[in-house]
Structures are given as C-alpha cells and as structure tokens.
Motif scaffolding. Structure first.
Motif: not given
Length: 271
Positions: A228-253
């Motif tokens: 259940l916890a992992h499913a909730a985390a996946c749903v949250a990542a989908a909801v905030f997908g744009e923010r996650l993608s934007e954060a990934a662009r800034t992960w180091g050089t």
C-alpha cells in the motif's frame, strides 16, 4: 532463498544480455540506422539501441519471478517503443494532455502507452497476488513504477541513475525481489556509461521496462501495508509528475556542456 551468488549471476546475465542485444541491434539496424537515432536535449545525436536491449534483459529477469511479470515488463517496453516511434514529434506530455485528446476522439501514442501498460500491470498483479485489494495495489505499483522512471528520463543518466538508486535496497533481500533487483541493476549499469556520455538514451522503451521491472520487484517483496505504501508513493509521483521531472533536470551536472538544439522537436523522450 536467493544466495549472493545467484544475485551476482542475475546482475551479470542482465548486463551481458543488454550489451549483446544492443550490439546486435547496432549491427543489424532494422529499418536503417536513422530509425534508431534521435536528438537529445542538447542537440546531440544519440542511439536508441539501449532501450530495447535493457527491456529484454529485465523482462527475462521478471519472467523468473512469474511469466506474467515478464510479459508485463515486455508490454511496458513495447508500449514505450510505440511511443518512441509514433509519438516522436508529438509535443503533448502528461496524462491530462493525452486524456483530453482522447475525449476529442484522438487516440495518441501516449494514450496507447497509458492504457496498455496499465492493463498489463493489472494482469500481472492478478497473477502475482491472491487477495483482490493486493492484486489492484500490485498493478498500481508496476504501472506506477514504469511511469516514475519515465518521468525522470529528462537528461542523460537520470533514469538509469534513479533505477540504480531505487534498486539498491532490494539487493539486500534474499528473496525473488533481490534477484530481480540485481537484474535491473545489471541492465541499468550496462547502459549508464553510454547514457551519461550522450551516445545512447533509454527512450520510453527502456525507461518503462526498467520501471515496470522495479515494480515487479516491489510486488515480489512486499505485501499488505508495504504494498500500500509503495502504491501511494507511485500515485503521489504521478500527481506531482511535472515537479518530479523538473527536479530531475537539476540533479547534478551529469552531461557535457550543452550545444544548440537540433531540429528534432522531441529533444528527449521524457520531456
């Protein structure tokens, strides 16, 4: 119980299958080399061979957990491959855009990917779990993990690096999830150097397949509240997908100094 030797063999097997398949595809180049080339975010020409190569490797690993799991990973890779080809020039991204197009009567490659991966994940969840709720949660985790990895595939090395980080804790497990995490790690490690060097990219094919395999590993190692916890985390990542993608662009050089972008509209599959 899965021994350390079996995990090591699983890692080596996946890395070898990934490397050998990529080399074979590069030599054969079905449809011509141009079909296997894309411009990345910096305008550099990169190859797509790593995507299907890693997808095959992790599908074989998932199939050792359960045949339905292997088919789900293959389906995730196939849907991603369809989007890599049919959706190469489509600027629309995200669930809302593709569902809006569907309401207007247009079936986009993104919609095919969304429903195809979801259906395959739910079928695998039904095969891997007996309780109705756990079957649904398992499907959510497999499809959600496939989506999460694709969300961070926005710059060189982001998706493969995320897969390595997410799979690492599972390597400590002596169960089937540990063996599958070893396979996922082997495939991701095999493509990472060329990915970081901007010679290859996973594309939707590799990102979705690696993510789905991670999801299968989670399902193999968790039940009840853990699932259940992992499913909730996946749903949250989908909801905030744009923010996650934007954060990934800034992960180091992780990539060389950018050059002016080329003419290809879709600079990177995850964008």
């Amino acid at each position: 119980m899965i021994t350390g030797i079996r995990r090591t063999v699983s890692f080596a097997r996946a890395a070898a299958v990934t490397g050998a398949t990529a080399a074979a595809l590069r030599a054969l180049a079905p449809g011509g080399p141009g079909r296997w080339e894309r411009k990345n975010h910096a305008g550099r020409t990169v190859e797509l061979y790593a995507g299907p190569a890693s997808a095959l490797a992790v599908a074989l690993g998932a199939g050792r957990v359960h045949p339905a799991a292997g088919l789900a990973v293959l389906a995730a890779g196939a849907c991603g491959a369809y989007d890599d080809v049919a959706g190469a020039g489509d600027p629309r991204r995200g669930f809302r855009a593709h569902l809006s197009a569907l309401r207007d009567g247009e079936v986009t490659s993104g919609a095919v990917k969304l429903f195809g991966i979801s259906a395959a994940a739910l079928a695998a969840g039904a095969a891997l779990r007996k309780r109705p709720l756990e079957r649904v949660l398992a499907g959510v985790v497999i499809a959600g993990a496939a989506h999460v990895v694709n969300l961070v595939d926005v710059r060189p090395g982001r998706a493969a690096g995320a897969v390595l980080a997410l799979a690492a804790p599972g390597l400590l497990s002596a169960g089937a999830d540990g063996e599958l995490c070893a396979a996922v790690t082997g495939a991701a490690a095999a493509v990472l150097p060329d990915d970081l060097g901007e010679r290859a990219m996973l594309g939707d094919t590799g990102a979705h397949a690696l993510g789905a395999a991670l999801g299968v590993a989670v399902v193999a190692g968790h039940r009840g509240l853990g699932l259940l916890a992992h499913a909730a985390a996946c749903v949250a990542a989908a909801v905030f997908g744009e923010r996650l993608s934007e954060a990934a662009r800034t992960w180091g050089t992780l990539s060389p100094v950018p050059v002016p972008p080329g003419p290809t509209a879709r600079a990177h599959p995850g964008e």
